[in-house]
Design an enzyme around this catalytic site. Structure first.
Site, PDB file in Angstrom:
ATOM      1  N   ALA A  24      37.480  38.322  53.214  1.00  0.00           N
ATOM      2  CA  ALA A  24      38.890  38.225  52.479  1.00  0.00           C
ATOM      3  C   ALA A  24      38.727  38.796  51.012  1.00  0.00           C
ATOM      4  CB  ALA A  24      39.385  37.048  52.471  1.00  0.00           C
TER       5      ALA A  24
ATOM      6  N   ASP B 136      28.309  38.663  33.568  1.00  0.00           N
ATOM      7  CA  ASP B 136      29.051  38.008  32.606  1.00  0.00           C
ATOM      8  C   ASP B 136      28.661  36.620  32.209  1.00  0.00           C
ATOM      9  OD1 ASP B 136      30.342  40.217  32.133  1.00  0.00           O
ATOM     10  OD2 ASP B 136      31.956  39.762  33.568  1.00  0.00           O
TER      11      ASP B 136
END
Length: 519
Positions: free
Chosen positions: A59, A120
């Protein structure tokens, strides 16, 4: 071993990354995530021939990852991350947004001593990715130590835009030549000689010229390597080429003057420092016979055929003869020939010898002077060769005499600046003679590399320290050696004696050169 003083050992500044090129062939890399950043990590890993495992639910899977899964390029597990996923992995790359989940994965990796990168989240990373560019075997990477990755992209684009066309091909061709030389002369005793010989090619040949090397030209270069002194582990007798075997130009009767020969000084290297006469000569000649040290920026100005001297350690005289004979053959065909020489043709440039050589065959050479590095290099390095109250005289000497002999070192005088050309390759021997002839251990010494070129660099030290400095930071030819108290005449503080500041040259409009810290 003689001490050079604590001030000459560089002090680490800290805060840097250890930049390496990590070989990942057959390494097992785990990627956790299914977004575009994960796709980028997967691509980089596959491009380095790693075996990639992707863990992520289907998904939300990005299109690129779905295609790679369909192609069978990666191993994929349609589920969330499990602790057992790190078993047997040599690197883990995480691109999830859930901070708590990322911290758990990072802790697990550190426990198992597996390097990890979390997109990040710099504090969880053992390493981070750089902004990269690839052209065949060439890879460039720009790092801002994770401070400004977007700016790294801009810097990378700017660097790439400055690369010449065909740079990847140039590297490929040099790689072929390197393998052929290694196969021809495989002894471990020849390693240093092979590296030094190839360095001459890499430093002095224009990149565009290297990218265009044909198979025939690569074979010719290989033959040049074979006839150089020291081929096959220092055995020069078996492979020496006698003067009788070399091509000889014979002229029957009184030679007829054909063609035109000009000996042209290219100056220190920056095209802006060519004289107008030199520029006119190189842009109108039929053929240019250039020294190998002439920078690529000047070679690019030449619209006609260019032949570069094959002067390598051990064959300088033979290469000189080859260029002279090539010039005579071209002149007999009525060609307008330029012999392009670094600096000034008559200052340690064999210009006088070439005048006599061409005169022997009935051709009178025109000589166009050039700016010599004996004056330009000190100036561009911020060093006045004369300075009131410091130095009222200067001397120019060569570091390489006839048949590669050592020069006669002038006795020390505290009021003289001595400039040595063609000296850096034998710096330790010259320093030994400086000490022998009374030069104090603390006498200032500077090396100005590639004077006037964009990558100019200045190294500063003393008679006692300059060899160690060069050993530590390396050197890029050509370089000019400057010895005397005037080396530090414009240093405003004691620190500047050992840490070269960046001078600016607004009148010349040159690029600001690089300097190296030596304190």
């Amino acid at each position: 071993m003689q001490s050079t003083g604590i001030q000459d050992i560089p002090k680490p500044r800290g805060g840097a990354s250890l930049i390496v090129a990590w070989r990942c062939q057959k390494s097992h890399i785990l990627v956790v995530g299914n977004n575009s950043i994960a796709a980028s990590r997967v691509y980089s890993s596959l491009d380095s021939d790693a075996e990639v495992t992707l863990v992520s639910p289907q998904a939300g899977m990005c299109h690129e990852l779905a295609v790679r899964i369909e192609r069978g390029e990666i191993n994929w597990f349609d589920r969330e991350f499990e602790e057992s996923d790190v078993v047997g992995k040599e690197m883990v790359l995480v691109t999830l947004d859930d901070r708590d989940h990322c911290e758990k994965i990072a802790t697990l990796c550190k426990t198992h001593r597996i390097p990890i990168n979390v997109a990040d989240m710099n504090d969880l990373c053992d390493f981070w990715f750089m902004s990269t560019y690839r052209d065949q075997s060439l890879q460039l990477a720009v790092s801002t130590n994770a401070q400004a990755p977007k700016l790294a992209n801009r810097l990378r684009r700017q660097l790439v835009s400055s690369l010449p066309d065909g740079i990847g091909d140039a590297i490929h061709k040099v790689g072929i030549l390197r393998r052929k030389i290694r196969d021809s002369d495989p002894s471990i005793l020849s390693r240093s000689r092979r590296m030094h010989w190839l360095a001459q090619i890499c430093e002095y040949w224009p990149l565009q010229r290297l990218s265009q090397l044909s198979e025939e030209e690569i074979e010719e270069l290989l033959e040049s390597y074979k006839i150089d002194e020291g081929y096959r582990s220092g055995s020069s007798d078996e492979f020496e080429v006698s003067s009788e075997e070399r091509p000889v130009v014979k002229v029957a009767g009184k030679p007829v003057k054909k063609g035109r020969i000009r000996l042209v000084g290219a100056g220190p290297g920056n095209p802006d420092l060519l004289t107008r006469a030199a520029y006119e000569a190189i842009t109108t000649a039929d053929v240019v016979l250039a020294d190998k040290l002439v920078p690529e920026a000047i070679i690019k100005l030449i619209p006609s055929e260019v032949k570069i001297a094959r002067k390598f350690p051990g064959n300088a005289d033979q290469a000189q003869e080859e260029m002279n004979l090539a010039g005579v053959e071209l002149l007999k065909k009525g060609k307008d020939v330029v012999r392009l020489k670094c600096g000034d043709p008559f200052l340690f440039g064999r210009g006088g010898e070439e005048v006599l050589f061409f005169r022997k065959y009935g051709f009178e050479a025109e000589v166009i002077p050039g700016i010599s590095s004996c004056m330009a290099a000190p100036l561009l390095g911020g060093i006045p060769v004369t300075h009131r109250g410091v130095a009222n005289q200067f001397m120019v000497a060569t570091g390489t005499g006839k048949n590669c002999t050592l020069p006669d070192i002038p006795p020390y005088s505290p009021i003289r600046t001595t400039v040595f050309l063609m000296a850096i390759h034998r710096l330790p021997l010259i320093v030994e003679d400086l000490v022998k002839y009374g030069y104090p251990a603390d006498c200032p010494v500077a090396i100005v590399e590639r004077a006037s070129c964009p990558d100019q660099r200045v190294l500063r030290g003393t008679v006692n320290t300059i060899c160690e400095i060069v050993d530590r930071v390396g050197t890029t030819p050509p370089g000019t050696l400057i010895v005397g108290q005037a080396v530090n005449a414009l240093a405003s503080t004691l620190d500047e004696v050992v840490t070269e500041s960046k001078p600016r040259y607004p009148l010349l409009g040159l690029h600001e050169p690089e300097s190296v810290e030596c304190n």
